[in-house]
Write a protein that holds these residues in place. Structure first.
Motif, mmCIF file in Angstrom:
data_model
loop_
_atom_site.group_PDB
_atom_site.id
_atom_site.type_symbol
_atom_site.label_atom_id
_atom_site.label_comp_id
_atom_site.label_asym_id
_atom_site.label_seq_id
_atom_site.Cartn_x
_atom_site.Cartn_y
_atom_site.Cartn_z
ATOM 1 N N GLY A 144 13.000 -9.235 -65.640
ATOM 2 C CA GLY A 144 12.467 -9.349 -66.497
ATOM 3 C C GLY A 144 11.339 -10.142 -66.721
ATOM 4 N N LYS A 145 10.769 -10.429 -65.982
ATOM 5 C CA LYS A 145 9.170 -10.907 -66.629
ATOM 6 C C LYS A 145 7.910 -9.946 -66.341
ATOM 7 N N ASP A 146 6.470 -10.207 -66.965
ATOM 8 C CA ASP A 146 5.382 -9.595 -66.331
ATOM 9 C C ASP A 146 5.090 -10.033 -65.403
ATOM 10 N N PRO A 147 4.567 -9.265 -64.381
ATOM 11 C CA PRO A 147 3.681 -10.019 -63.489
ATOM 12 C C PRO A 147 2.131 -9.289 -63.528
ATOM 13 N N LEU A 148 1.648 -8.704 -64.494
ATOM 14 C CA LEU A 148 0.528 -8.888 -65.023
ATOM 15 C C LEU A 148 0.171 -7.919 -63.996
ATOM 16 N N TYR A 149 0.725 -6.673 -63.617
ATOM 17 C CA TYR A 149 0.225 -5.184 -62.847
ATOM 18 C C TYR A 149 0.956 -4.389 -62.901
ATOM 19 N N VAL A 150 0.827 -3.074 -63.025
ATOM 20 C CA VAL A 150 2.339 -2.006 -63.183
ATOM 21 C C VAL A 150 3.285 -2.321 -62.078
ATOM 22 N N VAL A 151 4.063 -2.047 -61.909
ATOM 23 C CA VAL A 151 5.101 -2.654 -60.887
ATOM 24 C C VAL A 151 5.148 -0.599 -60.405
ATOM 25 N N PRO A 152 5.652 -0.914 -59.090
ATOM 26 C CA PRO A 152 6.167 0.490 -58.692
ATOM 27 C C PRO A 152 7.152 1.474 -59.185
ATOM 28 N N THR A 153 7.352 2.529 -59.163
ATOM 29 C CA THR A 153 7.938 3.346 -59.288
ATOM 30 C C THR A 153 9.382 3.353 -59.035
ATOM 31 N N SER A 154 9.499 2.823 -57.834
ATOM 32 C CA SER A 154 10.410 3.507 -56.708
ATOM 33 C C SER A 154 11.429 2.490 -56.703
ATOM 34 N N THR A 155 10.260 0.998 -57.013
ATOM 35 C CA THR A 155 11.663 0.050 -56.902
ATOM 36 C C THR A 155 11.746 -0.901 -57.964
ATOM 37 N N HIS A 156 10.842 -0.993 -59.199
ATOM 38 C CA HIS A 156 10.754 -1.059 -60.299
ATOM 39 C C HIS A 156 11.138 -2.936 -60.207
ATOM 40 N N GLN A 157 10.604 -3.195 -59.370
ATOM 41 C CA GLN A 157 10.874 -4.760 -59.071
ATOM 42 C C GLN A 157 9.320 -5.430 -58.889
ATOM 43 N N CYS A 158 8.834 -6.389 -59.525
ATOM 44 C CA CYS A 158 7.608 -7.030 -58.885
ATOM 45 C C CYS A 158 7.704 -7.793 -57.259
ATOM 46 N N TRP A 159 6.378 -7.968 -56.460
ATOM 47 C CA TRP A 159 6.551 -8.130 -55.377
ATOM 48 C C TRP A 159 7.366 -9.390 -54.628
ATOM 49 N N LYS A 160 7.509 -10.613 -55.411
ATOM 50 C CA LYS A 160 8.706 -11.333 -55.178
ATOM 51 C C LYS A 160 9.996 -11.387 -55.275
ATOM 52 N N CYS A 161 10.248 -10.319 -56.261
ATOM 53 C CA CYS A 161 11.568 -9.678 -56.094
ATOM 54 C C CYS A 161 12.205 -8.730 -55.294
ATOM 55 N N PHE A 162 10.950 -8.041 -54.846
ATOM 56 C CA PHE A 162 11.095 -7.035 -53.469
ATOM 57 C C PHE A 162 11.550 -7.970 -52.691
ATOM 58 N N GLU A 163 10.628 -8.406 -52.142
ATOM 59 C CA GLU A 163 10.631 -9.536 -50.970
ATOM 60 C C GLU A 163 11.773 -10.143 -50.811
ATOM 61 N N ALA A 164 12.678 -10.815 -51.807
ATOM 62 C CA ALA A 164 13.623 -11.476 -52.028
ATOM 63 C C ALA A 164 14.847 -10.696 -51.471
ATOM 64 N N ASN A 165 15.298 -10.096 -52.452
ATOM 65 C CA ASN A 165 16.148 -8.493 -52.146
ATOM 66 C C ASN A 165 16.088 -7.427 -50.474
ATOM 67 N N GLU A 166 14.439 -8.233 -49.908
ATOM 68 C CA GLU A 166 14.319 -7.676 -48.871
ATOM 69 C C GLU A 166 15.143 -8.657 -47.702
ATOM 70 N N ASN A 167 14.605 -9.848 -47.406
ATOM 71 C CA ASN A 167 15.455 -10.696 -47.048
ATOM 72 C C ASN A 167 16.405 -10.438 -47.035
ATOM 73 N N GLU A 168 16.952 -11.020 -48.139
ATOM 74 C CA GLU A 168 18.889 -10.724 -48.592
ATOM 75 C C GLU A 168 18.845 -9.831 -47.740
ATOM 76 N N GLN A 169 18.846 -8.124 -47.977
ATOM 77 C CA GLN A 169 19.157 -7.490 -47.070
ATOM 78 C C GLN A 169 19.106 -7.581 -45.708
ATOM 79 N N ASN A 170 18.045 -8.007 -45.460
ATOM 80 C CA ASN A 170 18.026 -7.722 -43.652
ATOM 81 C C ASN A 170 19.038 -9.087 -43.400
ATOM 82 N N GLY A 171 18.931 -10.408 -43.905
ATOM 83 C CA GLY A 171 19.923 -11.442 -43.214
ATOM 84 C C GLY A 171 21.280 -11.054 -43.648
ATOM 85 N N GLN A 172 22.008 -10.328 -44.755
ATOM 86 C CA GLN A 172 23.123 -10.387 -44.195
ATOM 87 C C GLN A 172 23.943 -8.252 -43.363
ATOM 88 N N ALA A 173 22.432 -7.821 -42.529
ATOM 89 C CA ALA A 173 22.385 -7.067 -42.076
ATOM 90 C C ALA A 173 22.959 -7.551 -40.618
#
Length: 143
Positions: free
Chosen positions: A113-142
């Motif tokens: 819900g924060k403003d990262p001061l850039y337009v977030v990608p429309t494919s994920t609607h996430q900032c880079w930090k949240c996207f990386e955290a989400n990717e790491n979480e998915q890779n850890g569970q797999a």
């Protein structure tokens, strides 16, 4: 190709007093090949915008066409009379406010819900930090 797709003809046109050479008619409008339209009298919508003008509700008076050499595809563009064009309407404070709100909505991350001061990608609607955290979480569970 046996013959020309658009042969030369003469026709009465709205931007000249007498008949002019055209490439026939397309959608009921005179057809002009690329480089043959009078640049001081006719312009496309984008050219009008670059001049700070708008079509002013007038319909196009001609159609410009050209061919892309590599693909062979034919493209068409509407031409408007520069004499009938009007200046672009200025932005009002309400329009500026609406534009600022729309751009802000494109910058808000849907996860944190924060403003990262850039337009977030429309494919994920996430900032880079949240996207990386989400990717790491998915890779850890797999694993």
């Amino acid at each position: 190709m046996a013959g020309k797709t658009f042969p030369w003809t003469t026709a009465l046109v709205p931007w000249a007093d007498g008949p002019q050479y055209t490439r026939g008619v397309h959608d009921g409008l005179p057809l002009l090949s690329f480089g043959c339209a009078p640049r001081d009298k006719l312009a496309t919508y984008r050219q009008l915008r670059a001049m700070g003008l708008r079509p002013n509700g007038c319909d196009p008076v001609a159609v410009l066409y050209g061919r892309h050499n590599r693909s062979g595809k034919t493209w068409f563009a509407s031409l408007y009379l520069i004499a009938n064009a009007a200046p672009v309407r200025p932005m009002t404070p309400a329009k500026w406010t609406a534009l600022a709100k729309a751009n802000l909505a494109r910058r808000i991350c849907c996860t944190c819900g924060k403003d990262p001061l850039y337009v977030v990608p429309t494919s994920t609607h996430q900032c880079w930090k949240c996207f990386e955290a989400n990717e790491n979480e998915q890779n850890g569970q797999a694993a």
